[in-house]
Design a protein around this motif. Structure first.
Motif, mmCIF file in Angstrom:
data_model
loop_
_atom_site.group_PDB
_atom_site.id
_atom_site.type_symbol
_atom_site.label_atom_id
_atom_site.label_comp_id
_atom_site.label_asym_id
_atom_site.label_seq_id
_atom_site.Cartn_x
_atom_site.Cartn_y
_atom_site.Cartn_z
ATOM 1 N N GLU A 53 23.855 -5.476 -24.123
ATOM 2 C CA GLU A 53 23.612 -4.689 -22.920
ATOM 3 C C GLU A 53 24.603 -3.535 -22.913
ATOM 4 O O GLU A 53 25.774 -3.693 -23.244
ATOM 5 N N SER A 54 24.126 -2.382 -22.520
ATOM 6 C CA SER A 54 24.960 -1.186 -22.526
ATOM 7 C C SER A 54 24.798 -0.446 -21.210
ATOM 8 O O SER A 54 23.721 -0.447 -20.598
ATOM 9 N N LEU A 55 25.874 0.183 -20.754
ATOM 10 C CA LEU A 55 25.813 1.076 -19.604
ATOM 11 C C LEU A 55 25.809 2.510 -20.112
ATOM 12 O O LEU A 55 26.709 2.914 -20.852
ATOM 13 N N VAL A 56 24.800 3.277 -19.728
ATOM 14 C CA VAL A 56 24.697 4.689 -20.108
ATOM 15 C C VAL A 56 24.555 5.497 -18.826
ATOM 16 O O VAL A 56 23.532 5.411 -18.142
ATOM 17 N N GLN A 57 25.615 6.241 -18.478
ATOM 18 C CA GLN A 57 25.658 6.955 -17.207
ATOM 19 C C GLN A 57 25.340 6.033 -16.036
ATOM 20 O O GLN A 57 24.628 6.390 -15.095
ATOM 21 N N GLY A 58 25.870 4.813 -16.118
ATOM 22 C CA GLY A 58 25.723 3.866 -15.033
ATOM 23 C C GLY A 58 24.382 3.162 -14.976
ATOM 24 O O GLY A 58 24.116 2.419 -14.034
ATOM 25 N N ILE A 59 23.525 3.343 -15.971
ATOM 26 C CA ILE A 59 22.216 2.697 -16.004
ATOM 27 C C ILE A 59 22.233 1.597 -17.064
ATOM 28 O O ILE A 59 22.606 1.842 -18.214
ATOM 29 N N ARG A 60 21.831 0.395 -16.690
ATOM 30 C CA ARG A 60 21.835 -0.735 -17.610
ATOM 31 C C ARG A 60 20.727 -0.585 -18.637
ATOM 32 O O ARG A 60 19.583 -0.278 -18.303
ATOM 33 N N ARG A 74 15.923 0.131 -23.930
ATOM 34 C CA ARG A 74 15.114 0.310 -22.721
ATOM 35 C C ARG A 74 15.948 -0.069 -21.503
ATOM 36 O O ARG A 74 16.969 -0.762 -21.610
ATOM 37 N N ARG A 75 15.505 0.412 -20.347
ATOM 38 C CA ARG A 75 16.180 0.038 -19.105
ATOM 39 C C ARG A 75 15.979 -1.442 -18.814
ATOM 40 O O ARG A 75 14.962 -2.031 -19.177
ATOM 41 N N VAL A 134 25.891 -9.591 -28.562
ATOM 42 C CA VAL A 134 27.245 -9.052 -28.653
ATOM 43 C C VAL A 134 27.633 -8.461 -27.299
ATOM 44 O O VAL A 134 26.816 -7.819 -26.636
ATOM 45 N N GLU A 135 28.879 -8.705 -26.875
ATOM 46 C CA GLU A 135 29.407 -8.056 -25.672
ATOM 47 C C GLU A 135 30.250 -6.862 -26.101
ATOM 48 O O GLU A 135 31.250 -7.023 -26.805
ATOM 49 N N LEU A 136 29.844 -5.677 -25.698
ATOM 50 C CA LEU A 136 30.571 -4.465 -26.053
ATOM 51 C C LEU A 136 31.794 -4.271 -25.159
ATOM 52 O O LEU A 136 31.832 -4.747 -24.023
ATOM 53 N N GLU A 137 32.764 -3.557 -25.685
ATOM 54 C CA GLU A 137 33.987 -3.290 -24.932
ATOM 55 C C GLU A 137 33.960 -1.915 -24.261
ATOM 56 O O GLU A 137 34.630 -1.702 -23.255
ATOM 57 N N THR A 138 33.213 -0.977 -24.818
ATOM 58 C CA THR A 138 33.217 0.395 -24.323
ATOM 59 C C THR A 138 31.870 0.734 -23.710
ATOM 60 O O THR A 138 30.831 0.508 -24.322
ATOM 61 N N HIS A 139 31.896 1.276 -22.486
ATOM 62 C CA HIS A 139 30.670 1.614 -21.788
ATOM 63 C C HIS A 139 30.811 2.975 -21.098
ATOM 64 O O HIS A 139 31.905 3.529 -20.989
ATOM 65 N N ASP A 140 29.687 3.457 -20.635
ATOM 66 C CA ASP A 140 29.632 4.727 -19.906
ATOM 67 C C ASP A 140 29.107 4.428 -18.501
ATOM 68 O O ASP A 140 27.917 4.592 -18.235
ATOM 69 N N ALA A 164 20.607 2.033 -6.593
ATOM 70 C CA ALA A 164 20.858 0.697 -7.139
ATOM 71 C C ALA A 164 19.700 0.227 -8.016
ATOM 72 O O ALA A 164 19.909 -0.355 -9.080
ATOM 73 N N ILE A 165 18.476 0.502 -7.584
ATOM 74 C CA ILE A 165 17.308 0.079 -8.361
ATOM 75 C C ILE A 165 17.226 0.858 -9.661
ATOM 76 O O ILE A 165 16.959 0.292 -10.736
ATOM 77 N N ARG A 166 17.460 2.181 -9.612
ATOM 78 C CA ARG A 166 17.398 2.997 -10.832
ATOM 79 C C ARG A 166 18.431 2.539 -11.855
ATOM 80 O O ARG A 166 18.179 2.543 -13.063
ATOM 81 N N ALA A 167 19.600 2.115 -11.385
ATOM 82 C CA ALA A 167 20.677 1.692 -12.288
ATOM 83 C C ALA A 167 20.455 0.285 -12.826
ATOM 84 O O ALA A 167 21.204 -0.155 -13.705
ATOM 85 N N GLY A 168 19.449 -0.431 -12.321
ATOM 86 C CA GLY A 168 19.233 -1.805 -12.765
ATOM 87 C C GLY A 168 20.141 -2.799 -12.076
ATOM 88 O O GLY A 168 20.353 -3.912 -12.573
ATOM 89 N N LEU A 169 20.673 -2.422 -10.901
ATOM 90 C CA LEU A 169 21.553 -3.310 -10.141
ATOM 91 C C LEU A 169 20.769 -4.165 -9.153
ATOM 92 O O LEU A 169 21.228 -5.231 -8.742
#
Length: 293
Positions: A119-126, A148-149, A167-173, A234-239
């Motif tokens: 899972e990755s955060l890209v500009q706050g979107i999961r 994909r989102r 894998v759990e990443l350490e660096t996110h955006d 919140a919905i757009r970010a996948g929260l």
């Protein structure tokens, strides 16, 4: 892989993309069913990229190209003198500190022949990302990257199949989410789920007035004019999510606490995630101690 060469920066498209079915443009050599490949690249609402172990891009569909074009815009905003030319490696195309960690995974997949998911955060979107090994016509192994989102209830460890290592990443955006306190993040998630201020206050064991103050600060930080805008964010970010009937049926069978955060958000809330340099300076501003209330 018989793919067209990279175009120059004057094109709308930075990297090779499948043309219409009447074109003689060939799909990658590892593809046995052209219609399935076209459906994946054009219909699945996913960003598709193919690169080699060194990060050289051999294919990117339209969604990937949009991301790379946006990255070029970010780069030029930092350095107005930067040339607007096509980049032929992942690191050049997506020049953030987060990309180094991803590149190591792409190399690992090519070298070991086993895929990964994260899972990755890209500009706050999961985003849910899978990286799978595929063989070229010359025997070379490439990394097929599909992103994909994510829906609010999805977790990488539940989505990945048995062929993928999670894998759990350490660096996110985290983008503007990095400005939020852990409590503000909780309030944002619950607002996105349609809860009233009174319901959120009861859920968090706080006063309604405290929830209203958090909502006001969220509006200022996220530039949202009202609670509806906050819910949309919140919905757009996948929260958070407003599930349809089929999704609601699944959630009834698999109930989940909305505040049970996935790993990237949990680490971000605890300030234990390395923040990519994509985050803009206004989003890096220090939080006041009162924000943590």
């Amino acid at each position: 892989m018989n793919l067209s060469t990279l175009t120059n920066g004057t094109s709308d498209r930075l990297y090779p993309k499948l043309q219409n079915p009447q074109s003689d443009h060939e799909v990658p050599a590892f593809v046995s069913d052209e219609s399935v490949w076209r459906a994946l690249c054009a219909d699945a609402d996913a960003a598709v990229t193919v690169c080699d172990r060194d990060g050289k891009i051999h294919f990117a569909n339209e969604l990937s190209n949009r991301f790379f074009r946006w990255q070029q815009t970010v780069r030029q905003g930092r350095d107005p003198g930067a040339a607007n030319t096509a980049r032929n490696t992942v690191k050049d195309a997506a020049s953030t500190s987060a990309i180094d960690e991803r590149l190591r995974l792409f190399t690992r997949v090519c070298d070991t022949g086993r895929g990964v998911a994260y899972e990755s955060l890209v500009q706050g979107i999961r985003q849910f990302v899978t990286v799978r090994p595929v063989q070229g016509s010359n025997g070379q192994t490439f990394a097929l990257i599909i992103a994909r989102r994510m829906h609010a209830w999805e977790r990488a460890e539940l989505l990945a199949d048995e062929t993928l290592d999670v894998v759990e990443l350490e660096t996110h955006d985290p983008g503007i989410l990095a400005t939020l306190s852990p409590r503000e993040l909780d309030v944002l998630i619950l607002l996105g789920g349609g809860m009233t201020h009174a319901e959120i206050a009861e859920r968090l064991d706080l006063s309604v007035r405290t929830i209203e103050r958090h909502r006001d600060r969220l509006g200022q930080k996220l530039r949202a004019g009202n609670r509806v805008d906050l819910a949309r964010f919140a919905i757009r970010a996948g929260l958070a999510e407003l599930p349809d009937a089929a999704q609601g049926f699944y959630l009834d069978e698999h109930p989940r606490d909305p505040l049970d955060l996935p790993a990237p958000l949990r680490k971000m809330a605890r300030r234990r995630v390395r923040v990519s340099d994509t985050v803009t300076e206004p989003d890096r501003r220090r939080r006041k101690p009162s924000d943590e209330a």
